[in-house]
Design a protein around this motif. Sequence first.
Motif, mmCIF file in Angstrom:
data_model
loop_
_atom_site.group_PDB
_atom_site.id
_atom_site.type_symbol
_atom_site.label_atom_id
_atom_site.label_comp_id
_atom_site.label_asym_id
_atom_site.label_seq_id
_atom_site.Cartn_x
_atom_site.Cartn_y
_atom_site.Cartn_z
ATOM 1 N N UNK A 25 -15.883 -13.860 -7.675
ATOM 2 C CA UNK A 25 -15.809 -12.621 -7.954
ATOM 3 C C UNK A 25 -14.722 -11.700 -7.392
ATOM 4 N N UNK A 26 -14.316 -11.496 -6.383
ATOM 5 C CA UNK A 26 -13.144 -10.932 -5.386
ATOM 6 C C UNK A 26 -11.702 -12.055 -5.174
ATOM 7 N N UNK A 27 -11.289 -13.341 -5.794
ATOM 8 C CA UNK A 27 -10.381 -14.004 -5.527
ATOM 9 C C UNK A 27 -10.564 -14.686 -4.082
ATOM 10 N N UNK A 141 -1.742 -2.605 11.101
ATOM 11 C CA UNK A 141 -0.753 -2.449 11.924
ATOM 12 C C UNK A 141 0.121 -3.101 11.513
ATOM 13 N N UNK A 142 -0.325 -4.754 11.938
ATOM 14 C CA UNK A 142 0.746 -5.280 12.681
ATOM 15 C C UNK A 142 1.354 -6.602 11.247
ATOM 16 N N UNK A 143 0.691 -5.869 10.103
ATOM 17 C CA UNK A 143 1.799 -6.654 8.509
ATOM 18 C C UNK A 143 0.356 -7.773 7.897
ATOM 19 N N UNK A 144 -0.937 -7.159 7.825
ATOM 20 C CA UNK A 144 -1.898 -8.013 7.499
ATOM 21 C C UNK A 144 -1.755 -8.585 6.566
ATOM 22 N N UNK A 145 -1.757 -9.246 5.089
ATOM 23 C CA UNK A 145 -1.778 -9.578 4.104
ATOM 24 C C UNK A 145 -2.824 -8.822 3.548
ATOM 25 N N UNK A 146 -2.594 -8.115 2.250
ATOM 26 C CA UNK A 146 -2.981 -7.044 1.750
ATOM 27 C C UNK A 146 -3.679 -8.155 -0.129
ATOM 28 N N UNK A 147 -4.558 -7.271 -0.553
ATOM 29 C CA UNK A 147 -5.484 -7.960 -1.858
ATOM 30 C C UNK A 147 -5.803 -7.099 -2.603
ATOM 31 N N UNK A 169 -6.806 -1.447 -2.397
ATOM 32 C CA UNK A 169 -6.545 -3.041 -2.203
ATOM 33 C C UNK A 169 -7.792 -3.138 -0.514
ATOM 34 N N UNK A 170 -7.451 -4.291 -0.398
ATOM 35 C CA UNK A 170 -7.917 -4.343 1.550
ATOM 36 C C UNK A 170 -7.241 -5.579 1.918
ATOM 37 N N UNK A 171 -6.987 -5.136 3.189
ATOM 38 C CA UNK A 171 -6.684 -5.303 5.037
ATOM 39 C C UNK A 171 -7.270 -6.460 4.564
ATOM 40 N N UNK A 172 -6.391 -7.903 4.778
ATOM 41 C CA UNK A 172 -7.506 -9.019 5.064
ATOM 42 C C UNK A 172 -7.418 -8.884 6.989
ATOM 43 N N UNK A 187 -3.892 -10.322 -6.973
ATOM 44 C CA UNK A 187 -2.380 -9.410 -6.838
ATOM 45 C C UNK A 187 -2.282 -9.249 -4.809
ATOM 46 N N UNK A 188 -1.648 -9.658 -4.787
ATOM 47 C CA UNK A 188 -1.573 -9.875 -2.841
ATOM 48 C C UNK A 188 0.370 -9.825 -2.418
ATOM 49 N N UNK A 189 0.289 -9.217 -1.391
ATOM 50 C CA UNK A 189 0.962 -8.989 -0.543
ATOM 51 C C UNK A 189 1.330 -9.156 0.724
ATOM 52 N N UNK A 190 2.356 -9.290 1.602
ATOM 53 C CA UNK A 190 2.338 -8.988 3.065
ATOM 54 C C UNK A 190 2.123 -7.907 2.868
ATOM 55 N N UNK A 191 2.033 -6.456 4.243
ATOM 56 C CA UNK A 191 2.232 -5.698 4.865
ATOM 57 C C UNK A 191 3.305 -5.413 5.748
ATOM 58 N N UNK A 192 3.448 -4.062 5.764
ATOM 59 C CA UNK A 192 5.090 -4.084 6.664
ATOM 60 C C UNK A 192 4.022 -3.658 8.427
#
Length: 235
Positions: A25-27, A141-147, A169-172, A187-192
């Motif tokens: 359901x969430x991926x 704050x340190x660039x966790x992956x977001x989905x 979006x949710x941060x892992x 859909x996902x990415x790294x964050x700053x």
Amino acid sequence: MHEVLEELGVRADLLAPQQLGELDELGYCRFDDFLTTDQVGVALGEIEALLAAAGARGGTLHLKDLLESGEVFDPLWLRPQLLAAVRHLLGPEFRISAMHYRAGRPGLGGQEQQTDTAEATGPGRWRVCNVIVALADFTTENGATRVVPGSHLDYGFVPPRGHEDHPEQVLLLGRAGTAWLVNSHLWHSGTANRSSTTRHAVLTGFNRRCGTTAYDVQPSDATIERLGSAAYLLV
């Protein structure tokens, strides 16, 4: 592959119903305490040595082909519970496509939201997934992956422009040693990285065998000998 997975102790009952529901359901799903503190330290020590030998520089640090670096990285993927989750997504005929280290340095590391394949597919036909293993705490704050949960099922999904946030979006987030298996159609990415320290992570990609390429570098004889029957997951 059924026999190989059985020999490796991969069973469907290794996954909790909640994990199965989250994958569908969430991926993505989460594995707490995936690595011990000692395993995290050993992996980071080896990575530091590899970075020094490679003369790695730049805003985001990368190392490829970690499977060729010896047994220190085997616990990051060669786990029955994790492989059971990969099989749930991709079916029994899958293989590793790559294993690499990625670390965003302070002030850098942000990405646009993306999927790892342009192919539109669905349940029972997923092609790719990734396990992300945190070798440092993943924080806000340190660039966790977001989905974006559920976006793997939304064929009309419109990603935000550039590095903008998506409202769903949710941060892992988790301590060092936490892992997440992510359906790469999500859909996902790294964050700053807005902290003062480097955020360390290792990512291992898995592909369904049908219509995909093999492990991106032919495994060495030493790697095949070390992994035994598990080496079939590389070719």
